[in-house]
Design an enzyme around this catalytic site. Structure first.
Site, PDB file in Angstrom:
ATOM      1  N   ASP A 202      -6.340   8.286  -2.530  1.00  8.41           N
ATOM      2  CA  ASP A 202      -5.898   9.673  -2.493  1.00  8.41           C
ATOM      3  C   ASP A 202      -7.086  10.608  -2.274  1.00  8.41           C
ATOM      4  OD1 ASP A 202      -4.252  11.792  -2.766  1.00  8.41           O
ATOM      5  OD2 ASP A 202      -3.831  11.502  -4.893  1.00  8.41           O
ATOM      6  N   GLY A 241      -3.225   8.243   0.844  1.00  6.31           N
ATOM      7  CA  GLY A 241      -2.530   9.250   0.038  1.00  6.31           C
ATOM      8  C   GLY A 241      -2.755  10.658   0.540  1.00  6.31           C
ATOM      9  N   ASP A 264       3.072  16.949  -2.606  1.00  8.20           N
ATOM     10  CA  ASP A 264       3.768  16.229  -3.672  1.00  8.20           C
ATOM     11  C   ASP A 264       5.243  16.626  -3.745  1.00  8.20           C
ATOM     12  OD1 ASP A 264       1.199  15.461  -4.193  1.00  8.20           O
ATOM     13  OD2 ASP A 264       1.342  15.762  -6.358  1.00  8.20           O
TER      14      ASP A 264
END
Ligand code: GAL
Length: 465
Positions: A202, A241, A264
């Site tokens: 990420d 990510g 997200d």
């Protein structure tokens, strides 16, 4: 319920098994397994090390007191893994940085008992597992919330499940833990020795190293980790990510198996549709082993806003829409809920084998979208020449500011129609309702149905000759 193909690399540990529902005890067998691989007839787990490249047809068999069932699948031993989208659980959406050993074990136990037989097999820890400092040798180890990391990974594998971990190319992760910056080789090695099967990598913390974050500079650290993963003898699914700009244009080149295409997700219809409904833009980048990742599932009990564990704010119909759309998108399916307290509705959503089969379809044909009055039609071609078609009632003209407002507006059923010609089907076609697992009949030229507010009719359309 096994997907029809499974990819592994020669020489790496093999762990897969027969995924079959039904009364236990059950006896399993697999004919056509190559040298190096063997099945445990009681658990159905196939283990060992594949020794020779090639595509091998294997007949999986399950027998219980009611009878016998068989399925022919192909094990592809070669360079590609994750030939159908990964399915599993990830700790983030419910537990965030509060993840610990007990929660992960719960997830593994429940997955083994209730979900594995439908294809679910990854147990992934997100951010928050990392110790504060590296060891003197430079290794990254787990923090005090995971007192026996090796015991935990062994437990997960003993259930036939796979184990996933999280890190960042930066010196720190999004949650402020240590990342893999300048330790890529040693981290890949450590993870391989700990039995890691999946890495979510990420970006976040890397922006402190590379202040000029743009497509090319974001890609670079991903390639570095790809090279590190290539040096270890373990099949590790690699998730790029973060939702970097245009990641679908370079995710494959950077060696990813999946790449987050978005911000997200949260359990709000606005967010689910804002994410899901633009995935046609990147759909062409998907292929076996390479998936757009519209982020994890927001069904069941979730934790965001953090500290407030609640049932998904999505209505039941919105949840059917979410799972249907993600399946048409060939999205990696990662459950984000508290597995130990999974209610029957959520379990039912996640264990419909005909819906899952759409997600796991082996040709990974890019999803397409048609905008219609009152909604959207999403479809993709399946390996047998039929089409998975979702007729969605999606607010056509506006986006709701919040979920509550959605509940106030009228909840009419709207008619939505799919013309078979849009699918390239001439004349008559069989239509089957996938959620209900029921044939609806043979229709001429088109199929029209009433669709509930924010809901879906999810059907399979097959040319009738
Ligand atoms: C975010 C990511 C989330 C979660 C979190 C962990 O960047 O999008 O899915 O992994 O970091 O800190």
């Amino acid at each position: 319920n096994n997907p029809l193909v499974y990819g592994v690399r020669k020489g790496n540990p093999f762990l897969w098994g027969v995924m079959a529902t039904g009364i236990r005890p059950m006896i399993f067998s697999a004919s056509g397994l190559r040298e190096g691989l063997a099945i445990d007839t009681n658990t159905g787990l196939i283990t060992g090390v594949a020794l020779k490249d090639g595509n091998y047809k294997v007949v999986l068999t399950a027998t219980n007191k009611k009878g016998i069932d068989k399925k022919t699948i192909t094990i592809k031993i070669g360079k590609d893994i994750a030939l159908t989208p990964p399915m599993g659980w990830n700790s983030w959406n419910c537990w965030a940085l509060a993840v610990d050993d007990a929660k992960v074990r719960d997830a593994a136990r429940v997955m083994h008992e209730k979900l594995y037989h439908y294809g679910w097999n990854y147990v992934n820890i997100d951010d928050g597992w990392e110790a504060t400092n590296r060891t003197e040798q430079g290794e990254i180890l787990a923090n005090e919330k995971f007192p026996d990391f090796k015991g935990l990974t062994d437990y997960i594998h003993s259930l036939g499940l796979k184990f996933g971990i999280y890190s960042s190319p930066g010196p720190t992760t999004c949650g402020g833990y240590i990342g893999s910056y300048q330790h890529e080789d040693i981290d890949a090695k450590t993870w391989a020795s700990q039995g890691v099967d999946y890495l979510k990598y990420d970006y976040c913390g890397y922006s402190s190293v590379e202040r000029n974050s743009e497509e090319k500079t974001i890609q670079e650290p991903y390639i570095t980790m790809r090279k590190a993963l290539d040096k270890v003898n373990r099949d590790i699914v690699y998730c790029i990510g973060y939702g970097a700009p245009n990641v679908w244009k370079w995710g494959e080149e950077a060696g990813g198996n999946q790449w987050r295409t978005t911000r997200d997700i949260t359990d709000e219809w606005n967010v689910v549709t804002a994410i899901g409904c633009f995935q046609d833009v990147c759909a062409k980048s998907s292929a076996p082993g390479k998936y757009n990742d519209p982020d994890m599932l927001v069904v069941g009990t979730l934790g965001k806003p953090w500290g407030n564990i609640h049932n998904s704010y999505l209505t039941a119909d919105e949840q059917y829409s979410h799972i249907s759309l993600w399946s048409i998108l060939s999205a990696p399916l990662l459950i984000g809920c508290d597995m130990a307290n999974m209610d029957d509705f959520t379990l039912n959503l996640l264990t419909n084998n005909e819906v899952i089969a759409v997600d796991q379809d082996t040709i990974v044909s890019p999803a397409k979208k048609i905008i219609v009055h009152n909604g959207q039609i999403w479809y993709k071609k399946l390996y047998d020449g039929s089409y998975a078609v979702g007729l969605f009632q999606i607010d056509p003209y506006y986006i709701m500011w919040n979920q509550k407002e959605g509940e106030k507006v009228q909840r009419d059923l709207y008619d939505i129609k799919i013309d078979f010609s849009a699918l390239g089907i001439k004349g008559r076609a069989k239509v089957r309702d996938l959620w209900r697992q029921k044939d609806l009949g043979i229709f001429d030229g088109s199929y029209q149905t009433k669709v509930p507010y924010h809901g879906v009719r999810f059907v399979k359309v097959t040319q009738d000759n």
